[in-house]
Structures are given as C-alpha cells and as structure tokens.
Design an enzyme around this catalytic site. Structure first.
Site, PDB file in Angstrom:
ATOM      1  N   ARG A  82       0.839  -1.201   0.000  1.00  0.00           N
ATOM      2  CA  ARG A  82       0.000   0.000   0.000  1.00  0.00           C
ATOM      3  C   ARG A  82       0.874   1.251   0.000  1.00  0.00           C
ATOM      4  NH1 ARG A  82      -4.400  -0.027   4.666  1.00  0.00           N
ATOM      5  NH2 ARG A  82      -2.657   0.713   5.902  1.00  0.00           N
ATOM      6  N   LYS A 184      -2.824   6.331   1.530  1.00  0.00           N
ATOM      7  CA  LYS A 184      -2.665   6.812   2.906  1.00  0.00           C
ATOM      8  C   LYS A 184      -1.797   8.071   2.885  1.00  0.00           C
ATOM      9  CE  LYS A 184      -2.733   4.447   7.299  1.00  0.00           C
ATOM     10  NZ  LYS A 184      -4.176   4.441   7.548  1.00  0.00           N
ATOM     11  N   GLU A 220     -16.513   5.693   4.571  1.00  0.00           N
ATOM     12  CA  GLU A 220     -15.811   5.277   5.794  1.00  0.00           C
ATOM     13  C   GLU A 220     -15.746   6.444   6.753  1.00  0.00           C
ATOM     14  OE1 GLU A 220     -11.553   4.567   5.503  1.00  0.00           O
ATOM     15  OE2 GLU A 220     -11.476   5.512   3.542  1.00  0.00           O
TER      16      GLU A 220
HETATM   17  C1  LIG Z   1      -5.252   3.537   7.867  1.00  0.00           C
HETATM   18  C2  LIG Z   1      -6.665   3.754   7.505  1.00  0.00           C
HETATM   19  C3  LIG Z   1      -7.635   2.766   7.695  1.00  0.00           C
HETATM   20  C4  LIG Z   1      -7.343   1.445   8.372  1.00  0.00           C
HETATM   21  O1  LIG Z   1      -6.460   0.667   7.649  1.00  0.00           O
HETATM   22  P1  LIG Z   1      -5.690  -0.553   8.343  1.00  0.00           P
HETATM   23  O2  LIG Z   1      -4.785  -1.046   7.275  1.00  0.00           O
HETATM   24  O3  LIG Z   1      -6.697  -1.544   8.725  1.00  0.00           O
HETATM   25  O4  LIG Z   1      -4.984   0.014   9.519  1.00  0.00           O
HETATM   26  C5  LIG Z   1      -8.930   3.028   7.278  1.00  0.00           C
HETATM   27  N1  LIG Z   1      -9.263   4.212   6.714  1.00  0.00           N
HETATM   28  C6  LIG Z   1      -8.352   5.201   6.533  1.00  0.00           C
HETATM   29  C7  LIG Z   1      -8.786   6.473   5.910  1.00  0.00           C
HETATM   30  C8  LIG Z   1      -7.033   4.997   6.914  1.00  0.00           C
HETATM   31  O5  LIG Z   1      -6.144   5.976   6.725  1.00  0.00           O
END
Ligand SMILES: *Cc1c(COP(=O)(O)O)cnc(C)c1O
Length: 341
Positions: A82, A184, A220
């Site tokens: 990622r 991210k 989300e």
């Molecule tokens: C990091 C993140 C998550 C959770 O991802 P994981 O890989 O499960 O830690 C969900 N939504 C957003 C916007 C994120 O930045």
C-alpha cells in the site's frame, strides 16, 4: 532484554519516544542503504516540499508480544504494498515493499525494550512515512526525500470497555472521485481535522463520510472502514474506489469467510439501508474492530440492535478470532505473521 520502565497497564494512545528509528535518504535519484539512528529530530529547509505542498504519505502497523513470548508483526507486506501505491500517486520515489518490511522489522528489533509484554493489551505501534525534504516553491515534486520508521508503545484501545460509539453523517466530504481517498496520504487527514472537531463539539466520536458524487452511499470514517452485519449474519462492507483499503478489514473478511464460514459481501451500501443492519463496526489497525451503536443523520437516529452496551455477537467473534491470530492464540493463515523474535 530488559523492558523499558513503562506502566504498561496505563499507557494511552500518545507518542512515547523510543531508542531507535530507521532513516533512508533519497538523493540524486536513489534511496541510500538506510540506517538505524538515535536522533528523533529532523532538520529541513523552511521550503521543504512536505511543508509547502504536503507531499507525504504514511503507514501504521503494530508489533505484538504473543502469549508464548514471541514478538511478531501482522501482514507488514500489505502495508509495504500500500505504501508503494501511496508513493506512486504522490510522485514520491517508490520505497520498495521489501525494504519497507526490512526497515519495520529492524525498528521493532532495535526497540525490543518497548514492545509491551503480553497481557496488557498494549502493542508497539509503528509509523513508516516518506516526505519531500528539499526546497520546492514552484508546484512540483521535491528532488530529495526521506523515509523513516519510528515506534511508539500504545495502550489497549478498549480501556473504557467496548460500548459502541455514536457517529454523525458528515456534511463534509473525505475524498473526491478519482482523488486520493484510496491512498494513505497526510493530506486526507489534514482536511478531516475540521470535520472531526465539529463532530466532537456536537458529542459524536466520529464522522461517517458519504460518497462525494451522490452523497447517498456510505464510505468510511476519517481513519477506519465500516463493517455491517445483516439480520441473517452476513458481513457487508462498502465497495468504493475512494475508500482506503484497510488491511484489518480485508483480514476480517477473510476470517469471516474462510475461517468462520460466514457469508460476506463487498458492495455499495446506501445510507437509506443502514436500518436493515443489526451490528456496525469500524475497522483499522488501532482498534481492530470497534462497535458503533448509532449513526445520526441530521437529527434522524439509526440505532443498531447491538452495540449500545457491548459488541454484538458477530463483531465479537470477528474481534476474538483476528486478535487470537495476531496474539498467537489461534493458527494464522500462511504468511500473515512475521516473526521478529
Ligand atoms: C489507515 C486507515 C484505515 C485502516 O487501515 P488498516 O490497514 O486496517 O490500519 C482506514 N481508513 C483510513 C482512511 C485509513 O487511513
């Protein structure tokens, strides 16, 4: 190794400085070999690309002490994959998945004294990130970058119990179609700070963001993906190109389908159908899965059957199974657990 003098039972979710961090510099078109250092301070140009145009991306994962005393990390290869995607989208030279995993494991090993012992629900949180460090004033990618990984011990997420939270449907959008919602990037969080302050002031723990194009579909929260459970026990998660692909959510879906034999669906979820679900959870590295008791859409409350007092039965089963795998109590699917020691 002697453990650090930390009150493991009472640490919160803040930054605690540890001994070692990993640094690699990108100059003249290459990432250098990288090294562990002691200095936690960064000195950079006042005009650094990260400071002017937010050219930075990050990851978050944890190291755990298992019941039998091993130190492990959970699927760091997926964080590395990622991270490669995030780098590409932000024109940051790609720091490879293999080097990412190597750096993470080195940082855990070097900070072994700070990996919380088993039994406190505490973990060592790892924060890999990269950013443009050379001066940039005309809008373009930086010429030089730094990749870093630091570690900080964090406490049990559910210290106050597992009572479900209340969340509000946000009037702001998190991510545009064809934007950066699926990587991210720090910029996705910068724009969520005002909405979260608004939500907190109104007494909500989180925001539910809708799809920016139609504002009819659930996406989300600012930092966690949704899971919903139907009356007949099917696990449903929203499908969208503008959601961050959570590793916890993907792992929970695998656990639900392959280990627990449940039905799972990844599909568009409409705000108008929320009342049909009996459980709702937020998933991410921090909490694994945390129960949501109610969603409030401009005064209209959607309360789930479970969550007000404690986790619903399906959420609990998913939580117990995934944490069981992470803590070495249950057998892990091939390749999920990376042993540091
Ligand atoms: C990091 C993140 C998550 C959770 O991802 P994981 O890989 O499960 O830690 C969900 N939504 C957003 C916007 C994120 O930045």
């Amino acid at each position: 190794m002697d453990k650090a003098k930390i009150d493991w039972a009472n640490i919160g979710f803040g930054y605690i400085k540890t001994d070692k961090r990993y640094v690699s510099d990108y100059k003249n078109g290459v990432w250098d070999e990288g090294r562990l250092i002691d200095d936690d301070q960064i000195i950079m140009s006042e005009c650094a690309g990260v400071l002017q145009y937010a050219q930075t991306c990050f990851e978050g994962l944890k190291a755990y002490t298992t019941e039998d005393g091993r130190i492990v990390t959970f699927r760091p290869d997926l964080n590395g994959e990622r991270f490669e995607e995030s780098c590409r989208r932000l024109e940051i030279p790609v720091f490879s998945k293999d080097r990412f995993v190597d750096a993470v494991l080195k940082v855990v090993k070097a900070n072994e004294a700070y990996v919380p012992p088993f039994g406190y629900g505490a973990t060592l949180y790892l924060r890999p990130y990269a950013f443009g460090i050379s001066p940039v004033i005309g809008v373009k990618p930086a010429d030089e970058y730094q990749f870093r990984v630091f570690a900080t011990p964090v406490g049990h997420y559910f210290k106050g119990g597992t009572k479900g939270i209340s969340i509000k449907v946000s009037d702001f959008d998190r991510a545009a179609p064809r934007g950066t919602g699926d990587i991210k990037a720090g910029l996705n969080y910068a724009m969520s700070l005002h909405p979260i302050v608004v939500a907190h002031n109104e007494g909500y723990a989180e925001n539910m963001y809708l799809d920016a194009a139609t504002r009819t579909k659930v996406e989300e929260t600012g930092g966690a993906n949704f899971l919903f459970i139907t009356k007949d026990g099917t696990v449903v998660t929203p499908k969208s190109d503008t959601i961050l692909p959570s590793i916890t959510r993907r792992s929970l879906l695998y656990v639900a389908e392959q280990i627990l034999g449940m039905k799972v669906e990844e599909r568009e979820v409409y705000l108008s159908e929320l009342g049909d679900f009996v459980e709702c959870g937020l998933c991410g590295t921090a909490a694994v899965i945390s129960p949501v008791a109610r969603v409030v859409d401009h005064g209209k409350e959607i309360a789930f059957r479970y969550g007000a007092e404690e986790m619903g039965p399906v959420t609990k089963k998913l939580y117990d199974t995934l944490t069981g795998i992470q803590m070495g109590r249950l057998p892990a699917p091939e390749g999920w657990i990376y042993e540091v020691k």
